[in-house]
Structures are given as structure tokens and as C-alpha cells.
Design a protein around this motif. Structure first.
Motif, PDB file in Angstrom:
ATOM      1  N   ARG A   1       0.847  -1.202   0.000  1.00  0.00           N
ATOM      2  CA  ARG A   1       0.000   0.000   0.000  1.00  0.00           C
ATOM      3  C   ARG A   1       0.883   1.253   0.000  1.00  0.00           C
ATOM      4  NH1 ARG A   1      -5.568  -1.512  -0.468  1.00  0.00           N
ATOM      5  NH2 ARG A   1      -5.702  -3.619   0.398  1.00  0.00           N
ATOM      6  N   SER A   2       0.340   2.355  -0.487  1.00  0.00           N
ATOM      7  CA  SER A   2       1.077   3.622  -0.496  1.00  0.00           C
ATOM      8  C   SER A   2       0.997   4.288   0.878  1.00  0.00           C
ATOM      9  CB  SER A   2       0.492   4.564  -1.550  1.00  0.00           C
ATOM     10  OG  SER A   2      -0.809   4.982  -1.165  1.00  0.00           O
ATOM     11  N   GLN A   3       1.782   5.362   1.045  1.00  0.00           N
ATOM     12  CA  GLN A   3       1.724   6.116   2.302  1.00  0.00           C
ATOM     13  C   GLN A   3       0.323   6.643   2.567  1.00  0.00           C
ATOM     14  OE1 GLN A   3       4.667   9.192   1.824  1.00  0.00           O
ATOM     15  NE2 GLN A   3       6.301   7.969   2.725  1.00  0.00           N
ATOM     16  N   VAL A   4      -0.293   7.216   1.545  1.00  0.00           N
ATOM     17  CA  VAL A   4      -1.631   7.793   1.722  1.00  0.00           C
ATOM     18  C   VAL A   4      -2.646   6.693   2.037  1.00  0.00           C
ATOM     19  CG1 VAL A   4      -3.488   9.068   0.579  1.00  0.00           C
ATOM     20  CG2 VAL A   4      -1.091   9.739   0.230  1.00  0.00           C
ATOM     21  N   GLU A   5      -2.573   5.582   1.311  1.00  0.00           N
ATOM     22  CA  GLU A   5      -3.485   4.468   1.582  1.00  0.00           C
ATOM     23  C   GLU A   5      -3.304   3.953   3.008  1.00  0.00           C
ATOM     24  OE1 GLU A   5      -4.233   2.072  -2.555  1.00  0.00           O
ATOM     25  OE2 GLU A   5      -2.217   1.984  -1.703  1.00  0.00           O
ATOM     26  N   THR A   6      -2.050   3.913   3.469  1.00  0.00           N
ATOM     27  CA  THR A   6      -1.775   3.449   4.831  1.00  0.00           C
ATOM     28  C   THR A   6      -2.482   4.313   5.858  1.00  0.00           C
ATOM     29  OG1 THR A   6       0.363   2.498   4.234  1.00  0.00           O
ATOM     30  CG2 THR A   6       0.044   3.090   6.532  1.00  0.00           C
ATOM     31  N   GLY A   7      -2.336   5.632   5.729  1.00  0.00           N
ATOM     32  CA  GLY A   7      -2.994   6.533   6.664  1.00  0.00           C
ATOM     33  C   GLY A   7      -4.506   6.400   6.631  1.00  0.00           C
ATOM     34  N   LEU A   8      -5.069   6.282   5.431  1.00  0.00           N
ATOM     35  CA  LEU A   8      -6.518   6.151   5.304  1.00  0.00           C
ATOM     36  C   LEU A   8      -7.011   4.831   5.899  1.00  0.00           C
ATOM     37  CD1 LEU A   8      -7.040   7.580   1.691  1.00  0.00           C
ATOM     38  CD2 LEU A   8      -7.559   8.699   3.863  1.00  0.00           C
ATOM     39  N   LEU A   9      -6.252   3.758   5.681  1.00  0.00           N
ATOM     40  CA  LEU A   9      -6.655   2.465   6.215  1.00  0.00           C
ATOM     41  C   LEU A   9      -6.576   2.425   7.743  1.00  0.00           C
ATOM     42  CD1 LEU A   9      -4.945   0.096   3.620  1.00  0.00           C
ATOM     43  CD2 LEU A   9      -7.404   0.362   3.994  1.00  0.00           C
ATOM     44  N   MET A  10      -5.740   3.277   8.331  1.00  0.00           N
ATOM     45  CA  MET A  10      -5.645   3.341   9.790  1.00  0.00           C
ATOM     46  C   MET A  10      -6.671   4.291  10.402  1.00  0.00           C
ATOM     47  SD  MET A  10      -1.457   3.276  10.221  1.00  0.00           S
ATOM     48  CE  MET A  10      -1.499   3.359  12.013  1.00  0.00           C
TER      49      MET A  10
ATOM     50  N   GLY B   1      -8.739  -7.367  17.935  1.00  0.00           N
ATOM     51  CA  GLY B   1      -8.534  -6.633  16.683  1.00  0.00           C
ATOM     52  C   GLY B   1      -7.093  -6.695  16.206  1.00  0.00           C
ATOM     53  N   LEU B   2      -6.146  -6.562  17.133  1.00  0.00           N
ATOM     54  CA  LEU B   2      -4.728  -6.616  16.768  1.00  0.00           C
ATOM     55  C   LEU B   2      -4.339  -8.006  16.272  1.00  0.00           C
ATOM     56  CD1 LEU B   2      -3.239  -4.508  19.703  1.00  0.00           C
ATOM     57  CD2 LEU B   2      -3.253  -3.867  17.283  1.00  0.00           C
ATOM     58  N   ALA B   3      -4.861  -9.039  16.938  1.00  0.00           N
ATOM     59  CA  ALA B   3      -4.560 -10.399  16.493  1.00  0.00           C
ATOM     60  C   ALA B   3      -5.125 -10.655  15.100  1.00  0.00           C
ATOM     61  CB  ALA B   3      -5.138 -11.403  17.495  1.00  0.00           C
ATOM     62  N   LEU B   4      -6.325 -10.144  14.843  1.00  0.00           N
ATOM     63  CA  LEU B   4      -6.932 -10.324  13.521  1.00  0.00           C
ATOM     64  C   LEU B   4      -6.152  -9.565  12.449  1.00  0.00           C
ATOM     65  CD1 LEU B   4     -10.694 -10.064  14.521  1.00  0.00           C
ATOM     66  CD2 LEU B   4      -9.507 -12.111  13.695  1.00  0.00           C
ATOM     67  N   LEU B   5      -5.562  -8.399  12.798  1.00  0.00           N
ATOM     68  CA  LEU B   5      -4.722  -7.670  11.852  1.00  0.00           C
ATOM     69  C   LEU B   5      -3.429  -8.435  11.559  1.00  0.00           C
ATOM     70  CD1 LEU B   5      -5.125  -3.996  13.144  1.00  0.00           C
ATOM     71  CD2 LEU B   5      -5.718  -4.806  10.858  1.00  0.00           C
ATOM     72  N   ALA B   6      -2.880  -9.072  12.592  1.00  0.00           N
ATOM     73  CA  ALA B   6      -1.633  -9.812  12.410  1.00  0.00           C
ATOM     74  C   ALA B   6      -1.819 -11.011  11.483  1.00  0.00           C
ATOM     75  CB  ALA B   6      -1.089 -10.272  13.762  1.00  0.00           C
ATOM     76  N   TRP B   7      -3.025 -11.556  11.470  1.00  0.00           N
ATOM     77  CA  TRP B   7      -3.290 -12.730  10.645  1.00  0.00           C
ATOM     78  C   TRP B   7      -4.388 -12.434   9.626  1.00  0.00           C
ATOM     79  CZ3 TRP B   7      -1.981 -13.370  15.859  1.00  0.00           C
ATOM     80  CH2 TRP B   7      -0.775 -14.047  16.058  1.00  0.00           C
ATOM     81  N   LEU B   8      -4.161 -11.373   8.874  1.00  0.00           N
ATOM     82  CA  LEU B   8      -5.081 -11.026   7.789  1.00  0.00           C
ATOM     83  C   LEU B   8      -5.054 -12.104   6.701  1.00  0.00           C
ATOM     84  CD1 LEU B   8      -4.382  -7.212   7.271  1.00  0.00           C
ATOM     85  CD2 LEU B   8      -6.647  -8.207   7.608  1.00  0.00           C
TER      86      LEU B   8
ATOM     87  N   LEU C   1     -11.913  -3.225   3.213  1.00  0.00           N
ATOM     88  CA  LEU C   1     -12.905  -3.555   4.233  1.00  0.00           C
ATOM     89  C   LEU C   1     -12.340  -4.544   5.252  1.00  0.00           C
ATOM     90  CD1 LEU C   1     -15.796  -3.314   5.293  1.00  0.00           C
ATOM     91  CD2 LEU C   1     -16.457  -5.166   3.731  1.00  0.00           C
ATOM     92  N   ASP C   2     -11.576  -5.539   4.772  1.00  0.00           N
ATOM     93  CA  ASP C   2     -10.953  -6.502   5.678  1.00  0.00           C
ATOM     94  C   ASP C   2     -10.079  -5.798   6.714  1.00  0.00           C
ATOM     95  OD1 ASP C   2     -12.007  -8.775   4.411  1.00  0.00           O
ATOM     96  OD2 ASP C   2     -10.362  -8.848   2.957  1.00  0.00           O
ATOM     97  N   ILE C   3      -9.316  -4.815   6.252  1.00  0.00           N
ATOM     98  CA  ILE C   3      -8.417  -4.077   7.154  1.00  0.00           C
ATOM     99  C   ILE C   3      -9.211  -3.086   8.006  1.00  0.00           C
ATOM    100  CG2 ILE C   3      -6.452  -2.490   7.251  1.00  0.00           C
ATOM    101  CD1 ILE C   3      -5.577  -3.702   4.532  1.00  0.00           C
ATOM    102  N   GLY C   4     -10.173  -2.378   7.389  1.00  0.00           N
ATOM    103  CA  GLY C   4     -10.887  -1.304   8.062  1.00  0.00           C
ATOM    104  C   GLY C   4     -11.675  -1.755   9.270  1.00  0.00           C
ATOM    105  N   TRP C   5     -12.411  -2.895   9.158  1.00  0.00           N
ATOM    106  CA  TRP C   5     -13.238  -3.276  10.311  1.00  0.00           C
ATOM    107  C   TRP C   5     -12.377  -3.775  11.469  1.00  0.00           C
ATOM    108  CZ3 TRP C   5     -13.470  -7.997  12.668  1.00  0.00           C
ATOM    109  CH2 TRP C   5     -13.127  -9.145  11.954  1.00  0.00           C
TER     110      TRP C   5
END
Length: 452
Positions: free
Chosen positions: A298-307, A344-351, A358-362
Motif C-alpha cells: 500500500r502507499s503512504q496515503v493508503e496506509t494513513g486512510l486504512l488506519m 482486533g490486533l490479532a486479527l490484523l496480524a493474521w489477515l 474492508l478486511d483491514i478497516g473493520w
């Protein structure tokens, strides 16, 4: 000088609150605003990712070293003087951050910026007491807590907005006009505060700075791969300074380090819970940009938006959790919230492979929901468990515990990135999940702890 609990009349109160809100938001946000840009900073300055985290750690270490000494000094010379001086130093240092062309130069400027931020954070809550009348003090504390809570997680989103139109130095340069405006407001509208009649305990201030500075530096050195004997020597020196500080504070009426409050079980557990939760949050906020950019492309901008879902949900949940804490135990709300954050953190670690936005956002939203349920009730429990006459010491410990957690989290992020290589960011998220789960258990333990 105005009476202690009179507060300011309108519209001076509104302008004073605006000065506090803008400046403290900048100081808190700068703890994490550089995280999204760390990969770009590392590439531009030609340093390894684990070394680039020094940009975060230099700021955090400087803040935590100066926080308690400046809080004590503010009681002697006036909180407003500490605040204005800190704000001016923060703005000047931001200029040098934007102009830096080496890691050493940027880290040095960030350390000076951290000293300025410590001037803001150390007396911010104390100034609220003199801005609001006594009958509205709860409202003032609530507004201040909400600004700090939102700013602590909004950094990546603000950084994404800036990086979408400019290069990374602008994440520091933007502080200059905003900070200058806040400084003008602070000079014009902040009230003069009473001065205590006691000498400044310089020896305790030096011991406090040495304790926190050496311990945090040892963690940072170890995380960056320094020789074990070197990190161990620094850590041992910090522990010795801490022992000397605790012994010096014993029996003092207004100790610089409020060791008396740590004897209150609920207070001590709330401090530990805060340290662990902010360590997990900062570890995630440092690891996520590397995970999203290097791991997922992902790009820098996408990273910020996804967070961004993390702070957005936090903004909604924090005031609701604060109201709920009037009826429900903080240990219960905090435990449930930190459990959700750990999930939530565990689910992010094992995406899953090739995750969608949407997978990342929720999953980000779940982390924000959990942290929002935790923070306001925990702050309330920490402050209310201390005697009213020791509210200044409790406020200082609240900020110190947050900064200790954030600095430890950043050091852990550097360690996982160094040891695990390409998988370091994902491993870091797993470690953050484990720390959040431990914090949930500590929070639940407050349900059976004695209030005094």
C-alpha cells in the motif's frame, strides 16, 4: 491574579481553551505522526527501518525525562510560563525537524521538540483548573481528555493527508504556523496561576530525568542491537538512579515522583494498565505502516486512510465510555475494551491473503472500539482513586504512564523489526495483541482491589 477556583470569564475562557486544545493536540499527535512516514524517512536518509524508529523514540524519551521536573517547576514559577516556553520551543524545533537532512540531525531536533512538548503536557491539566470555574471543572477535564485521546491516535490520518500532497518534512513544518497561532493565544489568554513557596528540588529533578531517560535509552539501545553489556550498563544506571529517587521522595509533602499514590491498589493497577495499553497501541502504530506498505504494497496515503477507522471509532466511543464509567466499574469497562483491542490486533496480524480495504478497516475499527472503551474509564479511575489534594501528582502520573507505554512500545517495535526481518511488522502486531490481552487481565483485577 485570579482566585484559584474562579475560572476565566467568557470569551477569555473560550480562547484559553482553544490555545490549550491546539497546542496539546500537536504535542500528543507528534508522538505518532511520523510513524506513517518512517519507511520514506528511512529510505531518504538511507538508514535501516529499525534505526529510523529513533525519530519516534528521541521525542518520547525527551518528553518522559522532562515531564515530572517541569510539572514541579510549574508550581513554583507559574504553569502558564512553563506552557508558553514549552510551546515556543516546540515550534522552533519543528522548523529544524523539517530542515533535517540526516538521521542524527532529525533525532536531535525531535529530542528538543520533545522537551517543548513536555512543557505542554506537564502543566496542561493543571491549567484547566484555573481556566474553568469550579462548577464546570468536570466539563473542562472531559474536553481535555477527549482532545488527548483523539490526538493520540489521529497522527497517522493527519500524516496521510499531508503526505498526499507533500513530502515527509511537511509533517513537521505544519506545526510552525499552527503552533505560532497557539502561542499568540497562550500569551494573550492563559491565566496567571499561584506560585508555591518552596525551593525547587533540583536533585530530585535530575534523578527523575536520569531514571526515565536511562531506562528508556537502554530499551532503545537494546532494540537497535547494541551490545548487551552496553544496554545493561545504561539500564543498571537508570535503576540505581530510580532507587535514589524513590528514597529521596519518601516522607516529602509534595514529592516530585508521587510514590505515595502508588501504594493505593486501584491507582497502581490503573497506572500499570495504562502503560501496557499504550505500549500495545504504539507498537501497533509503528508496525502497521511497515506491514501495510512493505507487506501489502500500500502507499503512504493508503496506509494513513486504512488506519483512520481506529481514531474515528475512538472519537465516537470515548465520550460514551466516560459517561458509562459513572455507573459501571472502570475495571470491567477497561477489561472488556482491552480484550476487544487485543482481538482486533490479532486479527490484523493474521489477515487473509490479498485483503481488501474492508478486511483491514473493520479490524482497525475494532481496535478503536476497544481502546475507546478503556481510556476514559481508566483515566477517571486513576484520578478519582487519589486524594483530592494529590490531584496534581495523579495528573502527572497519568501523563507519565502514557509516555512510558508509548516509548516502550516503540522500542519493542524496533526490536521485532530487527529480529524478525520481513516478518517483523506482523510479529509486532502479534506482540501488541499479547500485551493488550495482559492489560485486560490487569484491568479486570481492579474489580477486587481495595480503593485505598
Amino acid at each position: 491574579m485570579q482566585e484559584e477556583n474562579d475560572g476565566l470569564p467568557q470569551p477569555q475562557r473560550l480562547w484559553a481553551v482553544l490555545a490549550l486544545a491546539v497546542s496539546i493536540a500537536m504535542a500528543v499527535m507528534d508522538s505518532s505522526i511520523a510513524n506513517v512516514a518512517l519507511p520514506a524517512i528511512a529510505a531518504d536518509l538511507r538508514v535501516p527501518p529499525s534505526d529510523a524508529i529513533l525519530v519516534v523514540n528521541a521525542y518520547q524519551i525527551a518528553v518522559v525525562m522532562a515531564l515530572l521536573p517541569l510539572a514541579s517547576l510549574g508550581e513554583l514559577i507559574g504553569h502558564e510560563k512553563i506552557y508558553r516556553t514549552g510551546l515556543a520551543l516546540f515550534v522552533i524545533a519543528s522548523l529544524f525537524c523539517a530542515m533535517a537532512d540526516s538521521l542524527a540531525g532529525l533525532a536531535t531536533a525531535r529530542a528538543v521538540q520533545g522537551l517543548g512538548a513536555a512543557g505542554l503536557m506537564s502543566v496542561n491539566t493543571a491549567l484547566v483548573r484555573f481556566i474553568y470555574p469550579q462548577r464546570l471543572l468536570g466539563q473542562g477535564v472531559g474536553v481535555n481528555a477527549l482532545v488527548v485521546a483523539i490526538s493520540s491516535v489521529l497522527g497517522p490520518s493527519v500524516a496521510a493527508a499531508i503526505l498526499s500532497v507533500a513530502h515527509w518534512p511537511w509533517i513537521f513544518a505544519v506545526n510552525i504556523p499552527v503552533g505560532a497561532l497557539a502561542l499568540l493565544l497562550a500569551i494573550r489568554f492563559l491565566p496567571a496561576t499561584p506560585r508555591a513557596r518552596r525551593p525547587f528540588d533540583a536533585a530530585s529533578a535530575i534523578l527523575s530525568a536520569a531514571t526515565f531517560g536511562l531506562v528508556m535509552t537502554a530499551l532503545e539501545q537494546f532494540a537497535r542491537g547494541a551490545p548487551a553489556w552496553q544496554a545493561g550498563l545504561i539500564l543498571g544506571s537508570g535503576v540505581l538512579a530510580g532507587i535514589a529517587l524513590v528514597r529521596r521522595q519518601a516522607g516529602r509533602a509534595a514529592p516530585l515522583l508521587p510514590v505515595d499514590l502508588l501504594r493505593i491498589p486501584v491507582f497502581a493497577l490503573s497506572v500499570v494498565t495504562s502503560i501496557c495499553s499504550f505500549a500495545a497501541q504504539m507498537l501497533a502504530f509503528v508496525a502497521l505502516p511497515f506491514f501495510l506498505q512493505h507487506g501489502l504494497g500500500r502507499s503512504q496515503v493508503e496506509t494513513g486512510l486504512l488506519m483512520t477507522p481506529w481514531p474515528l471509532v475512538l472519537i465516537i466511543v470515548s465520550p460514551l465510555a466516560g459517561r458509562a464509567s459513572d455507573r459501571l466499574p472502570a475495571g470491567l469497562l477497561g477489561g472488556l475494551g482491552l480484550g476487544l483491542m487485543a482481538t482486533g490486533l490479532a486479527l490484523l496480524a493474521w489477515l487473509p491473503d490479498a485483503p481488501t480495504a474492508l478486511d483491514i478497516g473493520w479490524r482497525m475499527a475494532l481496535c478503536g472500539l476497544g481502546f475507546g472503551l478503556f481510556q476514559s474509564p481508566n483515566n477517571r479511575a486513576l484520578l478519582s482513586s487519589a486524594p483530592r489534594e494529590r490531584s496534581g501528582g495523579a495528573s502527572g502520573m497519568l501523563s507519565t504512564s502514557r509516555l512510558l507505554g508509548q516509548t516502550s512500545g516503540a522500542a519493542l517495535a524496533a526490536l521485532t523489526l530487527r529480529l524478525a526481518g520481513e516478518n517483523g511488522a506482523m510479529r509486532g502486531l502479534g506482540v501488541a495483541a499479547a500485551i493488550a490481552a495482559a492489560a485486560a487481565l490487569i484491568s479486570f483485577s481492579r474489580l477486587t482491589a481495595r480503593p485505598r
